[in-house]
Design a protein around this motif. Structure first.
Motif: not given
Length: 423
Positions: A125, A138, A377, A384
């Motif tokens: 991320n 995410f 996701i 997200s």
């Protein structure tokens, strides 16, 4: 047991998933995202092993899978890449994609060949932080590794190939000119597998001779045993066509000669154009008239003729010297170039293609790329979810649902995910 064809399945490792993590340390506020990337999946690598002579091992193990890459972790630590899986094969093995028939590699040298590549690791991320999205919850999943169903085909590497009808003396010849020890007996199909022998012609001078099991009429179309091994002749630089000149088997040597040449041409037209020497064996059982008549027949077709008695090595040396002379003028052993990867021109509009069908009022959406998207996701995170929505809009999935008849409040199903369609 001599096995020269095998079918196996290979699967390269998947890339590791990127991590969702945030830097936390006492007295450090808002450390920010620090999720590391996933590691690369292991490749499937084919390597020549000169200690192997057949593909027999692949009769018992037919599925090979490399390890997956490790997932990323916090503190921007990337996952460890997986080790490659090395599959050892005999020299001269061709690797083909079974579905398309495309030649992927010719394992004729010591150079390893990557057949299936491991998937790349997914991003953590930390890659998705922006001034307006400072806490992305995410990451990207790892890419799947390549998978193939393969056909392995062994084509022996030999300079000289001995061809001819069964029981004409091919095994006897290779046994007296090399250290090879084939089975020799006075009946047809004594030789059930190809036999390789190294013929030494002096210091630093040698060549490899292959005894190909006896051919018969129809071999090019699958008759007898020889058709199983005609593939091994394809690499040979020079053919030595041996004939029982005495006709001791009740056959006409001229007909034998023409029959074998026809079968070689049926199997591969290039073989009929390969340089060839003709050997008349069992001269002790033939009359002078038979030898002279056959020699005239062969030389009229442009071939060199050598009458010999293989069992006692009579007049074999002139044949070997001529073979050496011919080989010095010929290119190296045939090696096959891999087929190029087919270029498939894809319409950009189809890049995010999906299939949509209505099942009792539920709009079911399917597409391979959606599986990768859903894995990335975090549905408990608002940012997200926004990212997910933008992808569906930009890829045209939302428009495709409208065209399929979806309206406000209808249920949409994407694999394990269900949600209400919102205009």
């Amino acid at each position: 047991m001599f096995i020269d064809v095998a079918k196996i399945k290979v699967k390269a490792g998947d890339g590791g998933d990127g991590a969702v993590s945030f830097y936390r340390e006492k007295y450090v506020a808002a450390g920010g995202p620090d999720g590391g990337d996933g590691g690369r999946g292991g490749n499937i690598v084919f390597q020549v092993d000169t200690n192997l002579s057949t593909l027999a091992d692949f009769r018992y193990k037919r599925k090979y899978a490399a390890s997956n890459g490790e997932n990323g972790s916090g503190k921007r630590c990337s996952g460890r890449g997986a080790q490659d899986l090395i599959i050892r094969v005999p020299q001269g093995t061709l690797v083909r994609d079974l579905e398309s028939g495309r030649l992927l590699a010719d394992l004729s040298t010591d150079e390893p060949q990557i057949i299936a590549r491991g998937g790349k690791g997914g991003w953590g991320n930390s890659h998705f932080a922006t001034p307006t999205r400072q806490t992305p919850r995410f990451s990207k999943p790892g890419h799947p590794g390549e998978a193939f169903e393969l056909q392995l085909e062994l084509k022996l590497l030999a300079d000289v190939g001995l061809v001819g009808f069964p029981n004409v003396g091919k095994s006897t010849l290779i046994s007296v000119v090399s250290e090879a020890k084939p089975n020799i007996a006075n009946y047809h199909f004594t030789t059930l597998t190809p036999v390789l022998g190294v013929v030494f012609m002096g210091e630093g001078q040698s060549f490899v001779m292959a005894d190909i099991p006896g051919l018969i009429e129809g071999a090019g179309e699958g008759a007898g045993l020889g058709h199983q091994f005609l593939r091994h002749v394809e690499r040979c630089r020079l053919l030595v066509h041996m004939v029982d000149i005495s006709g001791s088997e009740g056959r006409d040597p001229k007909e034998d000669f023409e029959t074998i040449n026809r079968e070689l041409k049926k199997f591969n037209d290039e073989l009929s154009q390969r340089p060839m020497l003709v050997v008349g064996n069992k001269c002790d059982l033939a009359t002078d008239e038979q030898i002279e008549d056959f020699q005239k027949f062969v030389e009229e077709q442009g071939y060199d003729f050598f009458p010999i008695m293989a069992a006692i090595r009579h007049d074999v040396d002139p044949l070997l010297k001529r073979i050496q002379e011919k080989l010095s003028q010929l290119p190296p052993v045939v090696r096959f170039e891999p087929d190029p990867v087919p270029v498939v021109e894809m319409d950009p509009a189809q890049a995010g293609a999906v299939t949509i069908h209505n099942e009792d009022g539920i709009f079911v959406v399917e597409g391979e790329w959606l599986l990768q998207l859903l894995r990335s996701i975090n549905f408990d995170d608002y940012e997200s979810l926004q990212y997910f929505q933008r992808v569906l809009i930009n890829s045209g999935v939302i428009d495709a649902l409208r065209e399929a008849g979806a309206s406000e409040g209808d249920t949409v199903s994407m694999y394990d995910l269900e949600f209400d369609f919102v205009e």
